[in-house]
Design a protein around this motif. Structure first.
Motif, mmCIF file in Angstrom:
data_model
loop_
_atom_site.group_PDB
_atom_site.id
_atom_site.type_symbol
_atom_site.label_atom_id
_atom_site.label_comp_id
_atom_site.label_asym_id
_atom_site.label_seq_id
_atom_site.Cartn_x
_atom_site.Cartn_y
_atom_site.Cartn_z
ATOM 1 N N PRO A 247 21.480 52.495 -3.329
ATOM 2 C CA PRO A 247 21.076 52.393 -1.912
ATOM 3 C C PRO A 247 19.597 52.711 -1.701
ATOM 4 O O PRO A 247 18.989 52.203 -0.750
ATOM 5 C CB PRO A 247 21.970 53.428 -1.213
ATOM 6 N N GLY A 251 17.517 50.100 0.283
ATOM 7 C CA GLY A 251 16.898 50.568 1.524
ATOM 8 C C GLY A 251 15.392 50.451 1.495
ATOM 9 O O GLY A 251 14.766 50.068 2.506
ATOM 10 N N LYS A 272 19.793 45.203 15.921
ATOM 11 C CA LYS A 272 19.110 45.273 14.626
ATOM 12 C C LYS A 272 20.073 44.750 13.551
ATOM 13 O O LYS A 272 20.868 45.502 12.997
ATOM 14 C CB LYS A 272 18.703 46.702 14.297
ATOM 15 N N TYR A 273 19.999 43.457 13.277
ATOM 16 C CA TYR A 273 20.938 42.879 12.339
ATOM 17 C C TYR A 273 20.734 43.406 10.913
ATOM 18 O O TYR A 273 21.689 43.558 10.157
ATOM 19 C CB TYR A 273 20.825 41.344 12.349
ATOM 20 N N TYR A 274 19.493 43.710 10.561
ATOM 21 C CA TYR A 274 19.264 44.201 9.209
ATOM 22 C C TYR A 274 19.866 45.602 9.032
ATOM 23 O O TYR A 274 20.301 45.983 7.945
ATOM 24 C CB TYR A 274 17.774 44.195 8.878
ATOM 25 N N MET A 275 19.923 46.394 10.129
ATOM 26 C CA MET A 275 20.563 47.703 10.046
ATOM 27 C C MET A 275 22.076 47.569 9.953
ATOM 28 O O MET A 275 22.739 48.358 9.273
ATOM 29 C CB MET A 275 20.179 48.537 11.266
ATOM 30 N N VAL A 276 22.618 46.549 10.642
ATOM 31 C CA VAL A 276 24.066 46.296 10.534
ATOM 32 C C VAL A 276 24.421 45.902 9.104
ATOM 33 O O VAL A 276 25.410 46.392 8.535
ATOM 34 C CB VAL A 276 24.486 45.199 11.529
ATOM 35 N N PHE A 278 22.759 46.664 6.410
ATOM 36 C CA PHE A 278 22.593 47.826 5.543
ATOM 37 C C PHE A 278 23.771 48.791 5.709
ATOM 38 O O PHE A 278 24.218 49.420 4.718
ATOM 39 C CB PHE A 278 21.279 48.543 5.854
ATOM 40 N N SER A 279 24.285 48.930 6.907
ATOM 41 C CA SER A 279 25.451 49.794 7.136
ATOM 42 C C SER A 279 26.672 49.260 6.396
ATOM 43 O O SER A 279 27.437 50.030 5.791
ATOM 44 C CB SER A 279 25.740 49.906 8.631
ATOM 45 N N ILE A 280 26.874 47.945 6.440
ATOM 46 C CA ILE A 280 27.997 47.344 5.709
ATOM 47 C C ILE A 280 27.814 47.559 4.209
ATOM 48 O O ILE A 280 28.765 47.878 3.486
ATOM 49 C CB ILE A 280 28.093 45.840 6.043
ATOM 50 N N MET A 282 26.278 50.048 2.779
ATOM 51 C CA MET A 282 26.546 51.445 2.455
ATOM 52 C C MET A 282 28.046 51.736 2.390
ATOM 53 O O MET A 282 28.491 52.540 1.571
ATOM 54 C CB MET A 282 25.883 52.361 3.488
ATOM 55 N N VAL A 283 28.809 51.079 3.242
ATOM 56 C CA VAL A 283 30.267 51.255 3.191
ATOM 57 C C VAL A 283 30.818 50.709 1.876
ATOM 58 O O VAL A 283 31.646 51.345 1.202
ATOM 59 C CB VAL A 283 30.930 50.563 4.400
#
Length: 332
Positions: A247, A251, A272-276, A278-280, A282-283
């Motif tokens: 990550p 990141g 913020k699609y890039y944050m969405v 990145f969140s996926i 990380m999961v």
């Protein structure tokens, strides 16, 4: 150790592995005849006198100790003494093992099983107990006699711990850890280990890759010196730190893309699609890490002989349970 069913590691020659047992004679189709070493293992020394003579000859050649020359009382049949003699022959021949980790078994004081356990060099001579084994067994003996928690409460003693300078002259000392653990760049690359136990760099004669040096740790030596509980903590810490690289790289890459304007901070709707994404990611990474650590944890238990340790662990005299409460107190 016998009363506690304490586990010790077998010698590698006790079971050299499938590469040894499955050596075949060329041109033989009979399944019962073609495996050379299995047939040799099945050969029996028919008489006790013949077995004793064979052991005496091995002793004269310097292959076994004087305590192993005898045919013991609990070796009642040719199968019993022949099996021990064949094992002693493999140990004398130093048969290479293809098993990465040797098996463990409960310690027994029976003289017929003494040759099975691995031996370690020390300033006191050859021993079957590592430093952490001696410390654990000594503590168990003391705790069965004294309640140190009570002695601390009444201020008879302040604390109890082993002295680090008591193993002066041993292979593992605090000074040796400075070179292999604290400052891995100063130590030999074949002794500094790797970020996690299953990595090939932890095998004898293997080298840790240069990119892994910041996370390298001699886990086998840590376990030998401090015990399994401390070694397991650092095994998890090194594994977790190394897997955080994934990550961190992703990141950092996304941050660079944002910095150079390749990805925008917001879209037209303010999301913020890039944050969405990145969140996926990380999961997904967290689930992947958890599955990999579960496998690594089982490897540690296999390599260190702690598989099923909780079931065999004895009760501690210092344990005090929680006071039971009436069911109606749960309403408050």
């Amino acid at each position: 150790a016998d009363e506690l069913n304490y586990r010790l590691q077998f010698r590698p020659e006790v079971d050299p592995g499938p590469d040894f047992w499955q050596v075949q004679k060329p041109g033989i189709q009979d399944e019962e005849e073609k495996f050379v070493e299995i047939k040799n293992e099945e050969k029996l020394l028919a008489t006790k006198a013949g077995a004793a003579e064979h052991l005496e000859q091995m002793y004269k050649n310097g292959y076994i100790h004087a305590s192993e020359v005898h045919i013991f009382e609990d070796e009642a049949t040719p199968k019993h003494w022949s099996r021990r003699i064949h094992t002693l022959e493999r140990i004398a021949d130093k048969i290479p093992s293809c098993n990465r980790w040797n098996a463990y078994a409960d310690f027994s004081t029976r003289p017929t099983e003494r040759h099975l356990y691995n031996e370690y060099a020390s300033v006191r001579g050859t021993t079957i107990f590592m430093p952490k084994d001696r410390l654990y067994l000594t503590r168990q003996i003391l705790e069965n006699i004294f309640d140190f928690a009570v002695l601390q409460r009444v201020e008879v003693i302040d604390s109890m711990f082993p002295l680090h300078d008591s193993n002066y002259g041993e292979a593992l000392t605090t000074s040796s850890f400075l070179k292999t653990w604290i400052y891995p760049y100063m130590g030999d690359r074949d002794k500094i280990g790797a970020p996690y136990l299953s990595h090939p760099a932890n095998d004898n004669g293997s080298y840790c890759p240069w990119p892994m040096l910041p996370w390298a740790q001699p886990l086998s030596e840590i376990r030998e010196y401090f015990g399994e509980s401390v070694a397991m903590y650092f095994a998890w810490l090194g594994f977790y730190g190394y897997y955080l690289l994934i990550p961190a790289i992703v990141g950092s890459g996304m941050q660079l893309l944002y910095y150079y304007g390749i990805i925008t901070h917001y879209d037209s709707s303010g999301i913020k699609y890039y944050m969405v994404l990145f969140s996926i990611f990380m999961v997904v990474w967290a689930n992947y890490y958890n599955m990999q650590w579960t496998t690594e944890e089982k490897i540690c238990a296999l390599a260190w002989g702690t598989n099923g340790f909780e079931d065999a662990e004895g009760n501690r005299p210092q344990f005090h349970g929680d006071t039971s409460e009436a069911w109606w107190l749960c309403c408050f």
